[in-house]
Design a protein around this motif. Structure first.
Motif, PDB file in Angstrom:
ATOM      1  N   PRO A  18      10.680  -4.971   8.149  1.00 42.37           N
ATOM      2  CA  PRO A  18      10.773  -5.569   6.808  1.00 42.37           C
ATOM      3  C   PRO A  18      10.609  -4.529   5.690  1.00 42.37           C
ATOM      4  CG  PRO A  18       9.452  -6.977   8.226  1.00 42.37           C
ATOM      5  CD  PRO A  18       9.732  -5.716   8.994  1.00 42.37           C
ATOM      6  N   GLN A  19       9.737  -3.559   5.907  1.00 44.06           N
ATOM      7  CA  GLN A  19       9.553  -2.512   4.900  1.00 44.06           C
ATOM      8  C   GLN A  19      10.798  -1.626   4.782  1.00 44.06           C
ATOM      9  OE1 GLN A  19       7.147  -3.915   3.099  1.00 44.06           O
ATOM     10  NE2 GLN A  19       6.620  -1.844   2.522  1.00 44.06           N
ATOM     11  N   GLU A  20      11.394  -1.273   5.917  1.00 40.25           N
ATOM     12  CA  GLU A  20      12.614  -0.467   5.886  1.00 40.25           C
ATOM     13  C   GLU A  20      13.744  -1.235   5.208  1.00 40.25           C
ATOM     14  OE1 GLU A  20      12.092   2.255   9.908  1.00 40.25           O
ATOM     15  OE2 GLU A  20      12.804   0.180  10.109  1.00 40.25           O
ATOM     16  N   ARG A  21      13.820  -2.528   5.486  1.00 40.41           N
ATOM     17  CA  ARG A  21      14.832  -3.368   4.849  1.00 40.41           C
ATOM     18  C   ARG A  21      14.601  -3.399   3.333  1.00 40.41           C
ATOM     19  NH1 ARG A  21      17.619  -8.821   6.598  1.00 40.41           N
ATOM     20  NH2 ARG A  21      18.195  -7.334   8.164  1.00 40.41           N
ATOM     21  N   ALA A  22      13.356  -3.554   2.912  1.00 41.22           N
ATOM     22  CA  ALA A  22      13.035  -3.567   1.485  1.00 41.22           C
ATOM     23  C   ALA A  22      13.388  -2.222   0.842  1.00 41.22           C
ATOM     24  CB  ALA A  22      11.560  -3.896   1.270  1.00 41.22           C
ATOM     25  N   PHE A  87       9.041  -2.512 -13.409  1.00 45.25           N
ATOM     26  CA  PHE A  87       8.393  -3.339 -12.391  1.00 45.25           C
ATOM     27  C   PHE A  87       8.015  -2.484 -11.189  1.00 45.25           C
ATOM     28  CE2 PHE A  87       7.797  -6.417  -9.108  1.00 45.25           C
ATOM     29  CZ  PHE A  87       7.431  -7.589  -9.745  1.00 45.25           C
ATOM     30  N   HIS A  88       8.992  -1.691 -10.720  1.00 46.85           N
ATOM     31  CA  HIS A  88       8.747  -0.831  -9.564  1.00 46.85           C
ATOM     32  C   HIS A  88       7.636   0.176  -9.848  1.00 46.85           C
ATOM     33  CE1 HIS A  88       9.496   2.666  -6.892  1.00 46.85           C
ATOM     34  NE2 HIS A  88       9.638   1.712  -6.005  1.00 46.85           N
ATOM     35  N   ARG A  89       7.671   0.775 -11.033  1.00 50.03           N
ATOM     36  CA  ARG A  89       6.671   1.789 -11.364  1.00 50.03           C
ATOM     37  C   ARG A  89       5.278   1.182 -11.383  1.00 50.03           C
ATOM     38  NH1 ARG A  89       5.428   5.324  -9.546  1.00 50.03           N
ATOM     39  NH2 ARG A  89       7.630   5.412  -9.065  1.00 50.03           N
ATOM     40  N   ARG A  94       1.574  -0.547  -3.951  1.00 49.53           N
ATOM     41  CA  ARG A  94       0.749  -1.741  -3.742  1.00 49.53           C
ATOM     42  C   ARG A  94       1.181  -2.551  -2.523  1.00 49.53           C
ATOM     43  NH1 ARG A  94      -3.666  -0.742  -6.748  1.00 49.53           N
ATOM     44  NH2 ARG A  94      -3.030  -0.036  -8.780  1.00 49.53           N
ATOM     45  N   ARG A  95       2.125  -2.001  -1.769  1.00 42.01           N
ATOM     46  CA  ARG A  95       2.599  -2.624  -0.522  1.00 42.01           C
ATOM     47  C   ARG A  95       3.219  -4.004  -0.742  1.00 42.01           C
ATOM     48  NH1 ARG A  95      -0.072   0.238   4.084  1.00 42.01           N
ATOM     49  NH2 ARG A  95      -1.441   1.731   3.100  1.00 42.01           N
ATOM     50  N   LYS A  97       6.697  -4.155  -1.672  1.00 39.65           N
ATOM     51  CA  LYS A  97       8.093  -3.785  -1.895  1.00 39.65           C
ATOM     52  C   LYS A  97       9.049  -4.964  -1.711  1.00 39.65           C
ATOM     53  CE  LYS A  97       9.813   0.008  -2.375  1.00 39.65           C
ATOM     54  NZ  LYS A  97      10.350   1.161  -1.820  1.00 39.65           N
ATOM     55  N   PRO A  98       8.914  -5.794  -0.665  1.00 38.99           N
ATOM     56  CA  PRO A  98       9.846  -6.935  -0.554  1.00 38.99           C
ATOM     57  C   PRO A  98       9.783  -7.862  -1.772  1.00 38.99           C
ATOM     58  CG  PRO A  98       8.719  -6.590   1.532  1.00 38.99           C
ATOM     59  CD  PRO A  98       8.049  -5.696   0.518  1.00 38.99           C
ATOM     60  N   GLU A  99       8.592  -8.096  -2.283  1.00 37.04           N
ATOM     61  CA  GLU A  99       8.451  -8.943  -3.467  1.00 37.04           C
ATOM     62  C   GLU A  99       9.030  -8.245  -4.699  1.00 37.04           C
ATOM     63  OE1 GLU A  99       6.043  -8.224  -1.298  1.00 37.04           O
ATOM     64  OE2 GLU A  99       5.410 -10.152  -0.473  1.00 37.04           O
ATOM     65  N   ALA A 100       8.807  -6.932  -4.796  1.00 30.59           N
ATOM     66  CA  ALA A 100       9.350  -6.166  -5.917  1.00 30.59           C
ATOM     67  C   ALA A 100      10.874  -6.205  -5.905  1.00 30.59           C
ATOM     68  CB  ALA A 100       8.846  -4.721  -5.870  1.00 30.59           C
ATOM     69  N   VAL A 101      11.461  -6.099  -4.718  1.00 33.57           N
ATOM     70  CA  VAL A 101      12.917  -6.169  -4.598  1.00 33.57           C
ATOM     71  C   VAL A 101      13.416  -7.536  -5.066  1.00 33.57           C
ATOM     72  CG1 VAL A 101      14.841  -6.223  -2.946  1.00 33.57           C
ATOM     73  CG2 VAL A 101      13.111  -4.425  -2.792  1.00 33.57           C
ATOM     74  N   ALA A 102      12.733  -8.594  -4.665  1.00 31.34           N
ATOM     75  CA  ALA A 102      13.146  -9.943  -5.064  1.00 31.34           C
ATOM     76  C   ALA A 102      13.075 -10.105  -6.584  1.00 31.34           C
ATOM     77  CB  ALA A 102      12.274 -10.985  -4.369  1.00 31.34           C
ATOM     78  N   TRP A 103      11.990  -9.655  -7.207  1.00 27.83           N
ATOM     79  CA  TRP A 103      11.861  -9.782  -8.660  1.00 27.83           C
ATOM     80  C   TRP A 103      12.848  -8.888  -9.388  1.00 27.83           C
ATOM     81  CZ3 TRP A 103      10.098 -13.603 -11.275  1.00 27.83           C
ATOM     82  CH2 TRP A 103       9.147 -14.450 -10.699  1.00 27.83           C
ATOM     83  N   ALA A 104      13.051  -7.691  -8.903  1.00 25.99           N
ATOM     84  CA  ALA A 104      14.020  -6.785  -9.521  1.00 25.99           C
ATOM     85  C   ALA A 104      15.427  -7.357  -9.429  1.00 25.99           C
ATOM     86  CB  ALA A 104      13.951  -5.409  -8.856  1.00 25.99           C
TER      87      ALA A 104
END
Length: 172
Positions: A18-22, A87-89, A94-95, A97-104
């Motif tokens: 999941p992390q690699e996918r994110a 958002f990413h910065r 904070r671990r 990344k999948p949530e950050a990708v969704a919001w971005a």
């Protein structure tokens, strides 16, 4: 030609966590944002200079109102399309990344809608001032339809047609 639903969608042939996918999705999203950011920033920059042109004073109140709306739309589009970077910065490390990708991704989609509105409004203003022609709304409507087709209709059509999964799973 009828295409059968792809059978490789659930795993998509990728062996990734999941992390690699994110991480992959983030990189893809950033590349997409770079294109949209450049366009909106150039358009917004030009819009900001219009008010300082000598001919701006001579515009009708209606044209000035359309201009203000266009500038505000451009500003909102700029904010939405730069938002994923901030958002990413802020959440980096904070671990999440999948949530950050969704919001971005959501911010980018909103930014594209606002960019669509900005481009349409700017075109309407320019054609209205340049031609004073009654065909302007029809021309702008045609361009608006073209934007919708290129930016939303064709991608949604391709998504439905080529990624139909009988189990209802999203392949991304």
């Amino acid at each position: 030609m009828v295409t059968e639903p792809r059978q490789d969608i659930p795993g998509d042939g990728r062996d990734e966590s999941p992390q690699e996918r994110a991480d992959r999705q983030w990189q893809e999203l950033i590349q997409e944002i770079r294109v949209a950011q450049t366009g909106v920033q150039i358009l917004f920059g030009f819009l900001l200079t219009v008010v300082f042109a000598p001919t701006f004073v001579g515009l009708s109140q209606t044209d000035k109102t359309i201009y203000v709306i266009t500038v505000v739309l451009g500003s909102l589009a700029t904010g939405a399309l730069i938002g994923p970077v901030a958002f990413h910065r802020i959440v980096s490390g904070r671990r999440i990344k999948p949530e950050a990708v969704a919001w971005a991704s959501r911010l980018t989609f909103v930014g594209l809608i606002l960019l669509l509105a900005t481009c349409t409004s700017a075109l309407f203003l320019v054609l209205r001032v340049a031609t004073h022609n009654s065909l302007v709304p029809w021309l702008v409507g045609g361009v608006f339809a073209w934007y919708l087709l290129c930016w939303f209709v064709l991608p949604v059509w391709a998504r439905i047609r080529y990624t139909a999964d009988p189990h209802g799973q999203d392949p991304s």
